[in-house]
Design an enzyme around this catalytic site. Structure first.
Site, PDB file in Angstrom:
ATOM      1  N   ASN A   7       0.877  -1.168   0.000  1.00  0.00           N
ATOM      2  CA  ASN A   7       0.000   0.000   0.000  1.00  0.00           C
ATOM      3  C   ASN A   7       0.918   1.222   0.000  1.00  0.00           C
ATOM      4  O   ASN A   7       1.551   1.533   1.017  1.00  0.00           O
ATOM      5  CB  ASN A   7      -0.921   0.000   1.225  1.00  0.00           C
ATOM      6  CG  ASN A   7      -1.834   1.218   1.268  1.00  0.00           C
ATOM      7  OD1 ASN A   7      -1.467   2.309   0.866  1.00  0.00           O
ATOM      8  ND2 ASN A   7      -3.053   1.036   1.783  1.00  0.00           N
ATOM      9  N   GLU A  34      -4.033   1.875  -2.905  1.00  0.00           N
ATOM     10  CA  GLU A  34      -4.240   3.267  -2.515  1.00  0.00           C
ATOM     11  C   GLU A  34      -3.440   4.209  -3.426  1.00  0.00           C
ATOM     12  O   GLU A  34      -2.659   5.045  -2.973  1.00  0.00           O
ATOM     13  CB  GLU A  34      -3.904   3.487  -1.037  1.00  0.00           C
ATOM     14  CG  GLU A  34      -4.793   4.534  -0.416  1.00  0.00           C
ATOM     15  CD  GLU A  34      -4.680   4.627   1.107  1.00  0.00           C
ATOM     16  OE1 GLU A  34      -5.213   5.616   1.632  1.00  0.00           O
ATOM     17  OE2 GLU A  34      -4.097   3.748   1.748  1.00  0.00           O
ATOM     18  N   ASP A 147      -3.902  -4.900   0.882  1.00  0.00           N
ATOM     19  CA  ASP A 147      -4.171  -4.321   2.193  1.00  0.00           C
ATOM     20  C   ASP A 147      -5.569  -4.760   2.585  1.00  0.00           C
ATOM     21  O   ASP A 147      -6.555  -4.268   2.039  1.00  0.00           O
ATOM     22  CB  ASP A 147      -4.063  -2.800   2.113  1.00  0.00           C
ATOM     23  CG  ASP A 147      -4.435  -2.106   3.417  1.00  0.00           C
ATOM     24  OD1 ASP A 147      -4.747  -2.802   4.405  1.00  0.00           O
ATOM     25  OD2 ASP A 147      -4.427  -0.859   3.437  1.00  0.00           O
ATOM     26  N   ASN A 149      -6.852  -4.563   5.664  1.00  0.00           N
ATOM     27  CA  ASN A 149      -7.382  -3.753   6.752  1.00  0.00           C
ATOM     28  C   ASN A 149      -7.997  -4.595   7.864  1.00  0.00           C
ATOM     29  O   ASN A 149      -8.977  -4.187   8.511  1.00  0.00           O
ATOM     30  CB  ASN A 149      -8.392  -2.725   6.219  1.00  0.00           C
ATOM     31  CG  ASN A 149      -7.723  -1.402   5.896  1.00  0.00           C
ATOM     32  OD1 ASN A 149      -6.912  -0.889   6.663  1.00  0.00           O
ATOM     33  ND2 ASN A 149      -8.054  -0.836   4.735  1.00  0.00           N
ATOM     34  N   ASP A 218      -1.366  -6.276   5.830  1.00  0.00           N
ATOM     35  CA  ASP A 218      -1.050  -6.472   4.411  1.00  0.00           C
ATOM     36  C   ASP A 218      -0.639  -7.926   4.227  1.00  0.00           C
ATOM     37  O   ASP A 218       0.352  -8.374   4.822  1.00  0.00           O
ATOM     38  CB  ASP A 218       0.077  -5.532   3.989  1.00  0.00           C
ATOM     39  CG  ASP A 218      -0.299  -4.082   4.234  1.00  0.00           C
ATOM     40  OD1 ASP A 218      -0.853  -3.455   3.317  1.00  0.00           O
ATOM     41  OD2 ASP A 218      -0.040  -3.582   5.361  1.00  0.00           O
ATOM     42  N   ASP A 247       2.766   4.708   5.090  1.00  0.00           N
ATOM     43  CA  ASP A 247       2.602   4.157   6.434  1.00  0.00           C
ATOM     44  C   ASP A 247       2.577   2.626   6.413  1.00  0.00           C
ATOM     45  O   ASP A 247       2.478   2.008   7.481  1.00  0.00           O
ATOM     46  CB  ASP A 247       1.359   4.732   7.132  1.00  0.00           C
ATOM     47  CG  ASP A 247       0.112   4.715   6.278  1.00  0.00           C
ATOM     48  OD1 ASP A 247       0.189   4.350   5.091  1.00  0.00           O
ATOM     49  OD2 ASP A 247      -0.969   5.068   6.799  1.00  0.00           O
ATOM     50  N   HIS A 248       2.667   2.044   5.236  1.00  0.00           N
ATOM     51  CA  HIS A 248       2.756   0.582   5.081  1.00  0.00           C
ATOM     52  C   HIS A 248       4.128   0.202   4.548  1.00  0.00           C
ATOM     53  O   HIS A 248       4.766   0.969   3.810  1.00  0.00           O
ATOM     54  CB  HIS A 248       1.720   0.070   4.079  1.00  0.00           C
ATOM     55  CG  HIS A 248       0.298   0.263   4.483  1.00  0.00           C
ATOM     56  ND1 HIS A 248      -0.511  -0.782   4.878  1.00  0.00           N
ATOM     57  CD2 HIS A 248      -0.467   1.386   4.528  1.00  0.00           C
ATOM     58  CE1 HIS A 248      -1.712  -0.304   5.144  1.00  0.00           C
ATOM     59  NE2 HIS A 248      -1.721   1.007   4.955  1.00  0.00           N
TER      60      HIS A 248
END
Length: 255
Positions: A7, A34, A147, A149, A218, A247-248
């Site tokens: 991501n 994303e 991802d 989530n 992930d 942030d991933h």
């Protein structure tokens, strides 16, 4: 064969990092989520120059997924094709002449347990399972990555008590993910390293990464014909460091 999920949290500011990653790791397939851009704004020329075919399903400002591959796909599908009134660009599939099929998914976040977006997330996971049932067999050479989530287990959470029944870790979300996996998929990281803890996402806030306050959300899921050839799964934590990181972190599986 090296397959990656990442991501990137907006491909435009992360373009140079993505190109450097491709040059360094040389994956056969990398699925990114994303994108936060329409197809026309995707850096296709640079990706092509790096030696990759790009299967892009973009969306302005939000969402967006892409499969970058050394081999050109012979068939591409954007979305689940189930007729649902949902225009979010969250799933793209590519089939290759080699027999491999790749599904790249960006599962909705859900925002807050019990909210409308949470119910949409649970419904999305159900639709994704139905999509796999329609299009594939557990005997296929299939990877479903992205991802998700959802942190599948307490081991995948830095502080299970603090996250208990919160978004990304609630029982209903985990059940939805488990039902998806029950199609005939295996969580490659958990299978190869059942007692090992590793995270793939850390909040930008509250020094999440320096404190290692992360979650493993992930995932690289694969059918048994792929899992029998699995040799390694690793998280590239270095990509969460430095200037303008997502942030991933990328997850890399070798088959």
């Amino acid at each position: 064969m090296k397959i990656v999920t990442w991501n990137v949290n907006s491909v435009t500011p992360r373009k140079e990092r993505l190109l450097a990653f491709l040059a360094r790791e040389a994956p056969d397939v990398i699925c990114i989520q994303e994108l936060k851009c329409v197809d026309e704004k995707f850096p296709l020329a640079e990706i092509t120059a790096a030696g990759y075919h790009a299967t892009v399903y973009g969306q302005k400002t939000y969402n967006g997924v892409a499969i970058l591959s050394r081999e050109a796909p012979i068939e591409v599908e954007r979305g689940m094709g189930d007729g649902a009134a949902d225009d979010a660009a969250r799933l793209v599939t590519a089939r290759f002449a080699s027999g491999l099929s790749v599904v790249c998914a960006y599962v909705p976040n859900g925002q807050e347990v019990g909210s409308d977006k949470y119910r949409y997330k649970l419904g999305w996971l159900e639709r994704c399972r139905a999509y796999l049932d329609r299009r594939f067999s557990p005997k296929d050479r299939l990877v479903v990555v992205g991802d998700f989530n959802v942190a599948p287990r307490d081991l995948d959470v830095h502080d299970p008590d603090a996250w208990y029944e919160k978004i990304l870790c609630s029982t209903s979300e985990r059940m939805g993910l488990a039902k998806l996996i029950d199609f005939g998929l295996v969580d490659t990281f958990a299978s190869l390293y059942p007692g090992k803890q590793a995270f793939t996402w850390w909040d930008y806030r509250m020094l999440g990464f320096p404190k290692n306050h992360g979650l493993r959300i992930d995932l690289i899921l694969a059918t048994e014909p792929m899992v029998t050839k699995l040799s390694e799964v690793r998280v590239d934590r270095d990509e969460r460091k430095g200037e303008k990181p997502s942030d991933h972190a990328p997850v890399i599986a070798s088959f």
